[in-house]
Write an enzyme that holds these catalytic residues in place. Structure first.
Site, PDB file in Angstrom:
ATOM      1  CG  HIS A 104      -0.419  -9.389   3.157  1.00 54.84           C
ATOM      2  ND1 HIS A 104      -1.228  -8.138   3.062  1.00 54.84           N
ATOM      3  CD2 HIS A 104       0.070  -9.613   2.374  1.00 54.84           C
ATOM      4  CE1 HIS A 104      -1.211  -7.704   1.720  1.00 54.84           C
ATOM      5  NE2 HIS A 104      -0.210  -8.624   1.249  1.00 54.84           N
ATOM      6  CG  ASP A 146       3.175  -6.135   1.997  1.00 59.38           C
ATOM      7  OD1 ASP A 146       4.062  -5.879   2.372  1.00 59.38           O
ATOM      8  OD2 ASP A 146       2.454  -6.112   0.640  1.00 59.38           O
ATOM      9  CG  ASP A 197       5.023  -6.266  -4.030  1.00 63.74           C
ATOM     10  OD1 ASP A 197       4.777  -7.389  -3.481  1.00 63.74           O
ATOM     11  OD2 ASP A 197       4.384  -5.130  -3.290  1.00 63.74           O
ATOM     12  CG  HIS A 198       7.230  -8.134  -0.303  1.00 64.20           C
ATOM     13  ND1 HIS A 198       7.301  -7.361   0.552  1.00 64.20           N
ATOM     14  CD2 HIS A 198       6.116  -7.640  -0.745  1.00 64.20           C
ATOM     15  CE1 HIS A 198       6.544  -6.326   0.813  1.00 64.20           C
ATOM     16  NE2 HIS A 198       5.564  -6.414  -0.193  1.00 64.20           N
ATOM     17  CG  HIS A 232       4.228  -1.858   1.060  1.00 64.74           C
ATOM     18  ND1 HIS A 232       3.040  -2.232   0.708  1.00 64.74           N
ATOM     19  CD2 HIS A 232       4.889  -2.987   0.511  1.00 64.74           C
ATOM     20  CE1 HIS A 232       2.759  -3.049  -0.201  1.00 64.74           C
ATOM     21  NE2 HIS A 232       3.875  -3.721  -0.258  1.00 64.74           N
ATOM     22  CG  HIS A 270       4.277 -11.723   1.908  1.00 62.61           C
ATOM     23  ND1 HIS A 270       5.109 -10.301   2.151  1.00 62.61           N
ATOM     24  CD2 HIS A 270       3.415 -10.945   0.772  1.00 62.61           C
ATOM     25  CE1 HIS A 270       4.553  -9.302   1.364  1.00 62.61           C
ATOM     26  NE2 HIS A 270       3.651  -9.575   0.632  1.00 62.61           N
TER      27      HIS A 270
END
Lengths: 302, 302
Positions: free
Chosen positions: A140, A210, A64-65, A268, A60
């Site tokens: 999410h 997530d 942070d991804h 995570h 996504h």
């Protein structure tokens, strides 16, 4: 199958922890899963030959991804990469990367293919003769997919002593590996199971980060050998988990239990927790075979 | 004035070196200059309170100078920053950052102002009562500016013994610091130079990265106390420098000499060189007061 965790902490990169990124080595592939800021340095630190990465899967579009993706693409450019690179991720990923390359007046010398995802149900995003990769739609705050990596059942394994005993010519080996019986010159039929062993049991890895607790993923990841499931919070912060659409360790373990997976890897973690062992303790009350991801940790599955 | 070099190597981040980023502390400001990938981690490593950064200056839109910006902006968001943040950089920087925030469905809780630059001649981009910041138009493959940071001449310094001797009331101190004479109650005029010392000599710092050799910047940076000038290559690779519109150490030193700066700091080394000392050796043949930037190195100027 081998998993190298490059980063497994939520939110911001710090001096000692990195945002999400993993390398899954499976049937001669080196798949990159998520690519937080600093991923290319983590690849170097872990001595992974990152020129071998041909497929990148982005769950996504939270920073942070994926904030490390454009840098990795640029580095491939500077290293004169020639091989095609495929990026699988939410709609928007192409616009974000190409906008930055355009402003920098840079062009990749290799073919860069974007496979933008929009489907809300699971779909096959990559397949070859050895591996299939499917999305795991997650819940999410923005459009998010996990990814299920499945080895395919391989050829039967040749019993080399048996084929030699029957003096079978090597040109028939592939036919035998494909499961066929063999008729000798004298007319004798040798059944395949006298010439082969069962193929290696195919393995599977489900990456889910997530997501809030969501039982609808259970059928998709049923019996997976390994499940990586996010747990940003502990049960004591269940309210924060719910509000931010993340999971607690207990919830991750419940999904692992319901899906009957072989092993649960947690990751995570919110950076508010100094001791990640607490996550394992909470999860094992529900699902005993739980292990902790950590930056630089390697998991091997034979 | 204090300069902390967070990263000073060209191209790709590595385990031991970082792309361009610097913190200039000047007259209570903490200015961030360029923001390559990993800058926020470098800020943490160097124990800089990065919530104090209110102004970010981006020279150009090559990745090694700004890929860390969107991550820093996101981190400020996660840390609940409230203070305004100003970003000065080439046209396009706003679109790049906002596109990513939009896809992540994120909104900064603080005001984020972009000051996009397009001018081809030097212009003032920031000014307050203590400092002025001007662009230094550079010649590179894409639109690029260096930045000249100049302290303003401050107040005259109060000679506290003198003002006490004349029993001058504290309410006149600012007037005296502004350079005014004082008339005592008995009518005696005390000239200002009996009550004050000269103000601290204002300092200036010129940041020039990336650029080909370009004498047109010399008048802009004339007599600067400190010049940071890129030198991606040595003279032995002068052909590569020319082709990629970068400078050699000798060329950087020639600019320093012509501009009569106080000190030359070299940086933006190509990662092909294992020994950066060679850059200093080459430059000092032209400009003796040359020092080498390196990641984590601090330069203080009193």
């Amino acid at each position: 199958m081998k998993l190298t965790v490059l980063g497994c902490y939520a939110a911001t990169p710090r001096t000692i922890t990195n945002p999400t990124s993993q390398i899954l080595e499976i049937r001669n592939h080196m798949f990159l899963i998520d690519c937080g800021e600093g991923t290319q340095v983590q690849l170097r630190k872990n001595k992974l030959k990152f020129s071998k990465i041909n497929h990148v899967f982005i769950s996504h579009l939270h920073g942070d991804h994926f904030y490390g993706l454009v840098g990795l693409i640029s580095t491939f450019m500077l290293l004169n990469r020639q091989t095609d690179l495929h990026v699988y991720g939410p709609k928007g990923i192409k616009e974000i990367v190409l906008l930055q390359l355009r402003y920098s007046n840079s062009f990749t010398g290799y073919n860069l293919y974007f496979h933008e995802l929009e489907a809300k149900t699971s779909e096959v995003v990559y397949e070859d003769e050895k591996v299939v990769v499917k999305t795991i739609p997650l819940k999410h705050r923005i459009y998010t997919n996990g990814f299920l990596f499945q080895e395919k059942v391989g050829d039967r394994k040749l019993d080399i002593d048996a084929v030699r005993e029957y003096k079978i010519d090597a040109c028939y080996y592939q036919k035998i590996k494909n499961g066929k019986d063999i008729t000798l010159d004298d007319g004798t039929v040798i059944p395949n199971d006298e010439l082969t062993f069962d193929p290696i049991k195919p393995k599977s890895y489900a990456f889910c980060s997530d997501t809030m607790y969501d039982e609808s993923i259970v059928p998709l990841i049923q019996n997976a050998d390994v499940l990586y499931h996010e747990t940003t919070f502990l049960e004591t912060e269940a309210d924060k988990a719910e509000k931010t659409m993340h999971s607690t360790a207990k919830e991750a373990a419940t999904i692992a239990l319901k899906a009957n997976v072989g092993q649960l890897i947690l990751g995570h973690y919110s950076t508010r927790y100094a001791n990640i062992e607490l996550f394992r303790e909470e999860a094992t009350t529900i699902f005993p075979n739980t292990v902790l991801a950590d930056d630089g940790k390697v998991f091997e599955y034979d």
